[in-house]
Design a protein around this motif. Structure first.
Motif, mmCIF file in Angstrom:
data_model
loop_
_atom_site.group_PDB
_atom_site.id
_atom_site.type_symbol
_atom_site.label_atom_id
_atom_site.label_comp_id
_atom_site.label_asym_id
_atom_site.label_seq_id
_atom_site.Cartn_x
_atom_site.Cartn_y
_atom_site.Cartn_z
ATOM 1 N N GLY A 555 0.791 -1.282 -0.097
ATOM 2 C CA GLY A 555 -0.096 0.007 -0.033
ATOM 3 C C GLY A 555 0.770 1.269 -0.105
ATOM 4 O O GLY A 555 0.626 2.458 -0.574
ATOM 5 N N ARG A 556 2.132 1.111 0.726
ATOM 6 C CA ARG A 556 2.830 2.518 0.732
ATOM 7 C C ARG A 556 3.874 2.599 -0.411
ATOM 8 O O ARG A 556 4.578 3.768 -0.465
ATOM 9 C CB ARG A 556 3.538 2.274 2.007
ATOM 10 C CG ARG A 556 2.707 2.492 3.411
ATOM 11 C CD ARG A 556 3.514 3.019 4.628
ATOM 12 N NE ARG A 556 3.793 4.383 4.313
ATOM 13 C CZ ARG A 556 3.275 5.220 4.183
ATOM 14 N NH1 ARG A 556 1.926 5.484 4.542
ATOM 15 N NH2 ARG A 556 3.681 6.711 4.369
ATOM 16 N N TYR A 557 3.934 1.607 -1.302
ATOM 17 C CA TYR A 557 4.833 1.679 -2.415
ATOM 18 C C TYR A 557 4.614 2.764 -3.356
ATOM 19 O O TYR A 557 5.403 3.440 -4.065
ATOM 20 C CB TYR A 557 4.826 0.348 -3.253
ATOM 21 C CG TYR A 557 5.547 0.411 -4.540
ATOM 22 C CD1 TYR A 557 7.099 0.189 -4.319
ATOM 23 C CD2 TYR A 557 5.182 0.646 -5.828
ATOM 24 C CE1 TYR A 557 7.655 0.213 -5.279
ATOM 25 C CE2 TYR A 557 5.840 0.600 -6.976
ATOM 26 C CZ TYR A 557 7.364 0.344 -6.701
ATOM 27 O OH TYR A 557 8.135 0.247 -7.766
ATOM 28 N N LYS A 558 3.378 3.368 -3.348
ATOM 29 C CA LYS A 558 2.693 4.658 -4.176
ATOM 30 C C LYS A 558 3.807 5.879 -3.667
ATOM 31 O O LYS A 558 3.792 6.737 -4.361
ATOM 32 C CB LYS A 558 1.289 4.903 -4.120
ATOM 33 C CG LYS A 558 1.087 5.230 -2.502
ATOM 34 C CD LYS A 558 -0.421 5.694 -2.835
ATOM 35 C CE LYS A 558 -1.492 4.763 -2.670
ATOM 36 N NZ LYS A 558 -2.599 5.220 -2.588
ATOM 37 N N TYR A 559 4.204 5.929 -2.359
ATOM 38 C CA TYR A 559 4.900 6.925 -2.086
ATOM 39 C C TYR A 559 6.413 6.780 -2.092
ATOM 40 O O TYR A 559 7.170 7.646 -1.771
ATOM 41 C CB TYR A 559 4.478 7.158 -0.520
ATOM 42 C CG TYR A 559 3.269 7.300 -0.135
ATOM 43 C CD1 TYR A 559 2.611 8.349 -0.732
ATOM 44 C CD2 TYR A 559 2.265 6.537 0.536
ATOM 45 C CE1 TYR A 559 1.245 8.794 -0.538
ATOM 46 C CE2 TYR A 559 1.111 6.866 0.750
ATOM 47 C CZ TYR A 559 0.478 7.884 0.272
ATOM 48 O OH TYR A 559 -1.038 8.088 0.430
ATOM 49 N N THR A 560 6.877 5.859 -2.864
ATOM 50 C CA THR A 560 8.190 5.627 -3.184
ATOM 51 C C THR A 560 8.703 6.482 -4.336
ATOM 52 O O THR A 560 8.219 6.428 -5.292
ATOM 53 C CB THR A 560 8.434 4.122 -3.613
ATOM 54 O OG1 THR A 560 7.968 3.107 -2.662
ATOM 55 C CG2 THR A 560 9.936 3.733 -3.952
ATOM 56 N N PRO A 561 9.706 7.430 -3.985
ATOM 57 C CA PRO A 561 10.378 8.097 -5.200
ATOM 58 C C PRO A 561 10.654 7.484 -6.200
ATOM 59 O O PRO A 561 11.154 6.283 -6.142
ATOM 60 C CB PRO A 561 11.462 8.694 -4.232
ATOM 61 C CG PRO A 561 11.570 8.733 -3.024
ATOM 62 C CD PRO A 561 10.586 7.376 -2.795
ATOM 63 N N GLU A 562 10.672 7.907 -7.627
ATOM 64 C CA GLU A 562 10.834 7.361 -8.653
ATOM 65 C C GLU A 562 12.047 6.667 -8.828
ATOM 66 O O GLU A 562 12.455 5.487 -9.451
ATOM 67 C CB GLU A 562 10.789 8.445 -10.029
ATOM 68 C CG GLU A 562 9.133 8.873 -10.058
ATOM 69 C CD GLU A 562 8.153 7.483 -10.588
ATOM 70 O OE1 GLU A 562 9.059 6.717 -11.305
ATOM 71 O OE2 GLU A 562 7.292 8.047 -10.677
ATOM 72 N N GLY A 563 13.252 7.095 -8.301
ATOM 73 C CA GLY A 563 14.444 6.831 -8.349
ATOM 74 C C GLY A 563 14.633 5.578 -7.424
ATOM 75 O O GLY A 563 15.677 4.653 -7.905
#
Length: 589
Positions: A555-563
């Motif tokens: 669920g929190r993967y969406k807040y992972t920065p693109e890098g």
């Protein structure tokens, strides 16, 4: 010039006599105050004029003068970053002239600054043969937009002289030797708004307009050069999603038309866009945006012209070879202006009082979008994507404007008031929305993102559809009555809704999601369902599977920065496999 006098005034409609030499769609100046209007009907020497300003105080006998030219826009350097009303009057210049925020009647201010100097850089040379659409020079209009100065339509010849330098838009920058003698070219073009700008040929759309909005890109994509509608009731987030698309869509130029919406919504755009950093350039978003502001408190007749003004400006940039995204918010208010003018002309009304030609007018607007090969020998390609919001009363899309729009557009993003009430944004209903570009764009996604893109998308859509069916059973007999397999489907569908489809536009990371990250998110959610299903068939407990700690990581993967998306994706996948193995191992014991 044809001159006549006012016979009758009915709101924004003025009937004038003595206009025999005038033509349909001529722009006219009405009364001694020289209010701007347009002829929309002719009977002999009697003209019906749609006046784009407040007509209060006008009376019979006052003069009416035709300019013998259709309603046109000025095209040239100075467009980008400008804020216009529905008939291309520059609102910031009017503020400077009047000193207050009210539109004074009869004020005449040119759309472009005719005194400002621009650095013209010639790219064509003396002796070169050029025709309509060929680029003769460029002007760096803003840090991010290079305006290309093109030979006007209907002109061709050999360049006799051309010089780089600092010029106003009225100065001659090039002289052509034509069959009819020498022709001086400036950086300014004029084009009638109700006539589409010509192109060499229109091509079928083949690549997506990437928006960074997951429900759009993954489930209901729009093509570059495509057309989409966003219908929804009050408060469901039409303006929110149009703002998001304007900010993040993969377009070189954005044309945003506030057509009859509330003034505070347009104020939000005016306040946000200059401050918002363009993710592609790092500059202000206004440096590639043109705004048309014709809010609900402005004259209703100008509302009808505003979408034509906007799409003509958009076509101009499309002809330069740019990808242009046009937002019209909303076509319902435009249709209401049509209905009012039709009623005053005493035309036979169609359904719900709208004119019988509502559908054809909408079609004429939307068909000006497309992916085209522009005029000019370099064969450059440009795209104009049109996204129109529709505001059906009470959210009832069976009303005429929604139905006429649905017959034309290829993408339907159905906004749902219940989702908006639950704070689920974007509130696009995944069961009632659709995209007819999916077959074509699916090949692009499979080839350019992952060969499993369309297959994974279909798995997620199937789970959401099955959840809708299971919800009916849950309402009647409760969740406990479901089999473990069906409970797993419900949990997986909840994860799709909450972890993938729900997107926080106020979060710096979550507001935009790259296609690679979108695919990783889809794979993580589906991997949970797929691996849990295998464990379930081998005897694992459904309670243990749905309460795994890794689900919060998914669920929190969406807040992972693109890098960091690839590294984090691998970690979560490994953790998912390990937790499921541990659960299966416990069950074996």
């Amino acid at each position: 010039m044809s001159k006549g006098t006012i016979k009758k005034v009915a709101g924004p409609l003025v009937i004038a006599e003595g206009m025999r030499d005038a033509n349909m769609f001529d722009v006219v100046r009405v009364s001694n105050e020289r209010l701007i209007g347009e002829i929309i009907e002719m009977h002999g020497d009697r003209a019906s004029i749609q006046v784009y300003e407040e007509t209060q105080g006008l009376g019979p006998g006052e003069p009416v003068e035709s300019t013998n030219a259709p309603l046109s826009v000025e095209l040239g350097p100075g467009l980008v970053g400008s804020i216009y009303d529905g008939i291309q009057r520059p609102l910031n210049k009017i503020l400077d002239v009047t000193g207050n925020n009210l539109l004074a009647r009869g004020i005449e201010v040119p759309a472009l600054d005719h005194e400002a100097k621009w650095d013209f850089k010639a790219v064509a040379s003396v002796g070169e043969e050029v025709s309509a659409g060929d680029i003769i020079g460029t002007v760096q209009e803003t840090e991010v937009v290079l305006q290309k100065i093109m030979v006007p339509f209907g002109v061709k010849g050999v360049i006799k002289s051309i010089t780089s330098g600092s010029y106003t838009i009225d100065d001659t920058v090039c002289v052509l030797e034509t069959e009819d003698g020498d022709k001086e070219l400036t950086m300014l073009q004029k084009w009638p708004v109700r006539k589409g700008r010509p192109y060499a040929r229109k091509m079928p759309p083949g690549q997506p307009l990437i928006t960074g909005q997951r429900v759009v890109d993954a489930f209901f994509p729009i093509a570059k050069g495509g057309i989409a509608a966003v219908p929804g009731p009050f408060g469901s987030g039409k303006t929110v999603i149009q703002h998001q698309l304007a900010k993040w869509a993969d377009a070189d130029i954005v044309v945003y038309i506030g057509c009859g919406e509330r003034g505070n919504e347009m104020t939000d755009v005016l306040n946000e866009f200059p401050e918002l950093k363009d993710p592609r350039t790092g500059e202000s978003l206004m440096k590639r945006t043109v705004l048309i502001a014709n809010t609900s408190d402005m004259p209703v007749a100008a509302r009808e012209a505003s979408i034509y003004t906007g799409i003509t400006i958009a076509e101009y940039f499309r002809d330069m070879g740019y990808s242009v995204a046009l937002m019209a918010d909303s076509t319902s208010r435009w249709a209401e202006a049509l209905r009012e003018m039709s009623g005053r002309l005493e035309e036979m009304p169609g359904e719900e009082g709208y004119p019988a030609y509502l559908g054809s007018r909408l079609a004429q607007f939307y068909e000006r979008a497309g992916y085209v090969v522009a005029l000019g020998k370099d064969g450059r390609e440009g795209a104009l994507s049109a996204i129109g919001a529709v505001s059906p009363p009470g959210g009832d899309i069976s009303e005429p404007v929604s139905q006429a729009t649905l017959r034309i557009v290829k993408v339907f993003w159905a906004l749902d008031a219940d989702l908006a009430y639950q704070r689920h944004f974007p509130a696009i209903n995944w069961l009632t929305s659709y995209s007819l570009y999916l077959d074509v764009l699916g090949k692009w996604f499979d080839e350019n993102v992952s060969g499993e893109w369309m297959e994974t998308r279909q798995h997620l859509m199937t789970l959401l559809q099955e959840e809708a069916s299971l919800n009916e059973i849950v309402k009647m007999v409760g969740m406990d009555a479901l089999s473990p397999g069906d409970r797993l489907k419900m949990e997986a569908a909840r994860s799709i809704r909450e972890d993938f489809l729900h997107q926080n536009s106020f979060d710096e990371t979550d507001t935009y999601t790259s296609l690679k990250k979108q695919f990783n998110m889809m794979r993580l959610v589906y991997s949970f369902y797929e691996e849990s299903g295998k464990a379930l068939s081998e005897g694992a407990s459904i309670e243990d599977l749905v309460s795994m700690a890794v689900r919060e990581r998914i669920g929190r993967y969406k807040y992972t920065p693109e890098g960091d998306i690839d590294g984090e994706y691998e970690k979560i996948q490994n953790e998912l496999i390990k937790e499921i193995s541990d659960i299966a191992g416990r069950e074996d014991q």
